[in-house]
Design a protein around this motif. Structure first.
Motif, PDB file in Angstrom:
ATOM      1  N   GLU A   1      -9.936   8.487   2.346  1.00  0.00           N
ATOM      2  CA  GLU A   1     -10.510   7.539   3.301  1.00  0.00           C
ATOM      3  C   GLU A   1      -9.661   6.274   3.395  1.00  0.00           C
ATOM      4  O   GLU A   1      -9.445   5.734   4.491  1.00  0.00           O
ATOM      5  N   GLU A   2      -9.169   5.797   2.249  1.00  0.00           N
ATOM      6  CA  GLU A   2      -8.302   4.619   2.260  1.00  0.00           C
ATOM      7  C   GLU A   2      -6.983   4.925   2.977  1.00  0.00           C
ATOM      8  O   GLU A   2      -6.481   4.113   3.767  1.00  0.00           O
TER       9      GLU A   2
ATOM     10  N   LEU B   1      -7.554   4.979   6.761  1.00  0.00           N
ATOM     11  CA  LEU B   1      -7.619   3.628   7.319  1.00  0.00           C
ATOM     12  C   LEU B   1      -6.212   3.037   7.450  1.00  0.00           C
ATOM     13  O   LEU B   1      -5.879   2.407   8.464  1.00  0.00           O
ATOM     14  N   GLN B   2      -5.379   3.244   6.425  1.00  0.00           N
ATOM     15  CA  GLN B   2      -4.018   2.723   6.459  1.00  0.00           C
ATOM     16  C   GLN B   2      -3.208   3.402   7.565  1.00  0.00           C
ATOM     17  O   GLN B   2      -2.442   2.750   8.285  1.00  0.00           O
TER      18      GLN B   2
ATOM     19  N   GLU C   1      -9.825   8.269  -1.940  1.00  0.00           N
ATOM     20  CA  GLU C   1      -8.422   7.948  -1.700  1.00  0.00           C
ATOM     21  C   GLU C   1      -8.002   8.349  -0.290  1.00  0.00           C
ATOM     22  O   GLU C   1      -7.244   7.637   0.383  1.00  0.00           O
TER      23      GLU C   1
END
Length: 258
Positions: free
Chosen positions: A239-240, A243-244, A237
């Motif tokens: 890592e996501e 990126l966002q 989560e």
């Protein structure tokens, strides 16, 4: 200038040139209207310039807040990776069928780390409480920022569940077999957090860690395995989210340069 126009009006009236006077009066009115419009336009330009400057300051503040959050993400993922390293290492030692006390003490100590996100989103929270979100004209940025707190909440919820499972299940299961006082001294007296910490021993009592018995405890092994799962879920989560965050930061940078 006012006296100049007044003399013209007086001259036209004196010469009884009514039609020309009317044309002149209309022209004077138009000049006044044009002057007012120009003044309003200049005022609008100034207001737009001020709003743009404030918008840029808001965007810079949000950008910094996101950068700080990403830095904390990376730090916490580093801790979770230590927990995962400890977990894998223990299972590897179990597969070997050997008990290396010194190594297992270190590995067990790593599984006791409990990384928690401080969830301080000052700049973004201020956007909503102060209404300054309306200063941001870029629809993409505004939409991403509106969704951001919800994404953080999802991650914090999973992290909280992992901490709850640690306190209520994993730690009690592990405490049956290890000398926590000894492990804490070894775990905290490291440079992992950037400084050496001399942790105090609370007891001079020594008793052996019963790793052979622990390796036969199905409940402990299941909780150990689930601890690794929770770390991996939260890392994914994070890592996501990272990126966002980078995408928002890049969009903000482009907007500031515009």
């Amino acid at each position: 200038m006012i006296h100049f126009f007044r003399r013209i009006r007086q001259k036209l009236l004196t010469e009884n040139k009514i039609s020309r006077y009317l044309l002149y009066a209309i022209g004077e009115i138009l000049l006044v209207v044009i002057g007012i419009l120009i003044a309003l336009q200049v005022n609008n330009w100034n207001e737009e310039r001020k709003q743009r400057a404030e918008e840029i300051e808001v965007l810079k503040s949000v950008r910094k807040g996101l950068s700080d959050t990403v830095a904390e993400f990376q730090f916490l993922n580093g801790i979770r990776n230590k927990v995962l390293y400890g977990t894998r290492g223990i299972f590897e030692e179990i597969d070997k069928g050997e008990v290396n006390k010194e190594l297992l003490d270190s590995l067990m100590g790593l599984t006791f780390y409990r990384p928690t996100f401080n969830n301080k989103q000052g700049a973004i929270d201020l956007l909503f409480t102060s209404g300054k979100i309306n200063l941001i004209h870029n629809d993409s940025i505004r939409e991403m920022l509106l969704f951001w707190p919800g994404l953080i909440d999802d991650m914090v919820e999973e992290e909280g569940y992992a901490t709850e499972m640690f306190m209520e299940h994993y730690y009690p299961a592990a405490a049956k077999y290890v000398n926590v006082d000894e492990l804490i001294e070894k775990v905290l007296s490291t440079s992992f957090f950037g400084t050496e910490i001399e942790e105090e021993r609370f007891s001079s009592l020594t008793f052996p860690n019963r790793y052979e018995d622990m390796f036969q405890d199905r409940e402990f092994l299941n909780h150990l395995r689930m601890r690794a799962t929770h770390m991996r879920i939260t890392n994914g989560e994070i890592e996501e989210l990272t990126l966002q965050a980078h995408h928002i930061i890049e969009t903000i940078d482009n907007e500031i340069k515009r």
